[in-house]
Design a protein around this motif. Structure first.
Motif, PDB file in Angstrom:
ATOM      1  N   THR A 161      -6.873  -5.604   1.732  1.00 46.69           N
ATOM      2  CA  THR A 161      -8.174  -5.018   1.396  1.00 46.69           C
ATOM      3  C   THR A 161      -8.275  -3.578   1.876  1.00 46.69           C
ATOM      4  N   VAL A 162      -7.806  -3.313   3.098  1.00 45.94           N
ATOM      5  CA  VAL A 162      -7.843  -1.946   3.629  1.00 45.94           C
ATOM      6  C   VAL A 162      -6.968  -1.021   2.803  1.00 45.94           C
ATOM      7  N   LEU A 163      -5.762  -1.461   2.463  1.00 47.44           N
ATOM      8  CA  LEU A 163      -4.873  -0.639   1.648  1.00 47.44           C
ATOM      9  C   LEU A 163      -5.456  -0.414   0.259  1.00 47.44           C
ATOM     10  N   TYR A 164      -6.055  -1.454  -0.298  1.00 49.18           N
ATOM     11  CA  TYR A 164      -6.654  -1.344  -1.627  1.00 49.18           C
ATOM     12  C   TYR A 164      -7.837  -0.379  -1.598  1.00 49.18           C
ATOM     13  N   ALA A 165      -8.642  -0.452  -0.535  1.00 45.99           N
ATOM     14  CA  ALA A 165      -9.790   0.452  -0.419  1.00 45.99           C
ATOM     15  C   ALA A 165      -9.339   1.901  -0.331  1.00 45.99           C
ATOM     16  N   GLY A 166      -8.245   2.144   0.385  1.00 43.69           N
ATOM     17  CA  GLY A 166      -7.712   3.497   0.453  1.00 43.69           C
ATOM     18  C   GLY A 166      -7.245   3.986  -0.909  1.00 43.69           C
ATOM     19  N   GLY A 167      -6.564   3.121  -1.655  1.00 42.55           N
ATOM     20  CA  GLY A 167      -6.130   3.495  -2.997  1.00 42.55           C
ATOM     21  C   GLY A 167      -7.296   3.707  -3.948  1.00 42.55           C
ATOM     22  N   GLN A 168      -8.345   2.899  -3.793  1.00 42.81           N
ATOM     23  CA  GLN A 168      -9.522   3.035  -4.642  1.00 42.81           C
ATOM     24  C   GLN A 168     -10.232   4.355  -4.384  1.00 42.81           C
ATOM     25  N   CYS A 169     -10.330   4.754  -3.120  1.00 45.23           N
ATOM     26  CA  CYS A 169     -10.948   6.044  -2.797  1.00 45.23           C
ATOM     27  C   CYS A 169     -10.115   7.197  -3.355  1.00 45.23           C
ATOM     28  N   ALA A 170      -8.792   7.069  -3.265  1.00 44.39           N
ATOM     29  CA  ALA A 170      -7.927   8.105  -3.824  1.00 44.39           C
ATOM     30  C   ALA A 170      -8.076   8.177  -5.337  1.00 44.39           C
ATOM     31  N   GLY A 171      -8.216   7.002  -5.980  1.00 43.85           N
ATOM     32  CA  GLY A 171      -8.414   6.988  -7.426  1.00 43.85           C
ATOM     33  C   GLY A 171      -9.739   7.591  -7.845  1.00 43.85           C
ATOM     34  N   GLY A 172     -10.726   7.546  -6.946  1.00 44.13           N
ATOM     35  CA  GLY A 172     -12.011   8.145  -7.271  1.00 44.13           C
ATOM     36  C   GLY A 172     -11.944   9.647  -7.427  1.00 44.13           C
ATOM     37  N   LEU A 173     -10.898  10.270  -6.876  1.00 47.65           N
ATOM     38  CA  LEU A 173     -10.724  11.712  -7.055  1.00 47.65           C
ATOM     39  C   LEU A 173     -10.553  12.081  -8.527  1.00 47.65           C
ATOM     40  N   LEU A 174     -10.008  11.148  -9.288  1.00 50.22           N
ATOM     41  CA  LEU A 174      -9.805  11.418 -10.713  1.00 50.22           C
ATOM     42  C   LEU A 174     -11.134  11.537 -11.456  1.00 50.22           C
ATOM     43  N   LEU A 175     -12.165  10.873 -10.940  1.00 50.80           N
ATOM     44  CA  LEU A 175     -13.488  10.999 -11.556  1.00 50.80           C
ATOM     45  C   LEU A 175     -14.176  12.298 -11.145  1.00 50.80           C
TER      46      LEU A 175
END
Length: 220
Positions: free
Chosen positions: A125-139
């Motif tokens: 979950t922690v790793l996924y949350a980090g990836g999700q925040c990084a993916g939000g940069l694309l928005l």
């Protein structure tokens, strides 16, 4: 079946009350704990307060976009996006802090790391949350993905965010099966506690479905 605004509002207020922090991470780390024998690899000590804060902030960040119960429903979408980003970053910091405190506490007590389903799903979950925040940069900077439309990026980000939220709820529910939690919370209270992440998951699923999936389907 879509949840009513009144039902979502009650669940939202209940979650905020339940997630109110009552202990600082420093007090949790150095608070003496009685040693327990047995139990295999199941967690035998209470989680740090940053774990509940992570769940609370992550839920708040997603409900910012709710048209019924958002605290910022009268503000522009740009403001909501900035607040969403701030809450998600705070949630990620709490998750990293909690992971570090738990790892250090296990090191102090000579216990193995990530040997339970709760520990493994928590790490994921922690790793996924980090990836999700990084993916939000694309928005925030959609020009980085020239071959993707902004609408498609929003759809994928919302869907992956929902998956991450469900993963966090699964980790939380597995934590409620630990020795410490089952010894501290018993009877009907345990079932009510297990019901909270299930209900909030339904609220978030309903919100994402209404905002993206159903709307996209109606456009075809």
């Amino acid at each position: 079946m879509a949840l009513t605004a009144e039902t979502e509002s009650r669940l939202y207020r209940s979650l905020r009350a339940a997630a109110e922090p009552r202990e600082t991470p420093t007090r949790w780390l150095f608070r003496p704990r009685p040693r327990r024998r047995g139990g295999g690899g199941r967690c035998q000590s209470p989680p740090p307060p940053s774990v509940s804060q992570f769940s609370f902030l992550m839920t708040e960040a997603l409900l910012i976009f709710s048209p019924e119960i958002s605290l910022l429903r009268n503000f522009s979408r740009k403001v909501k996006v900035r607040v969403h980003w701030a809450l998600q970053l705070l949630a990620l910091l709490c998750a990293l802090l909690g992971l570090g405190l738990i790892a250090y506490n296990k090191h102090l007590n000579g216990k193995a790391h990530f040997v339970t389903w709760h520990g493994l799903t928590g790490l994921l979950t922690v790793l996924y949350a980090g990836g999700q925040c990084a993916g939000g940069l694309l928005l925030l900077y959609p020009k980085l993905m020239k071959n993707w439309t902004l609408a498609k990026l929003k759809l994928y980000h919302a869907t992956s965010g929902l998956v991450g939220y469900l993963l966090g709820c699964a980790s939380l529910m597995l934590g409620m099966c630990s020795l410490w939690f089952t010894a501290s919370v018993t009877g009907v209270s345990w079932y009510l506690a297990m019901l909270c992440p299930l209900l909030t998951s339904l609220v978030i699923m309903n919100q994402v479905s209404n905002a993206y999936l159903y709307r996209k389907r109606s456009q075809h």
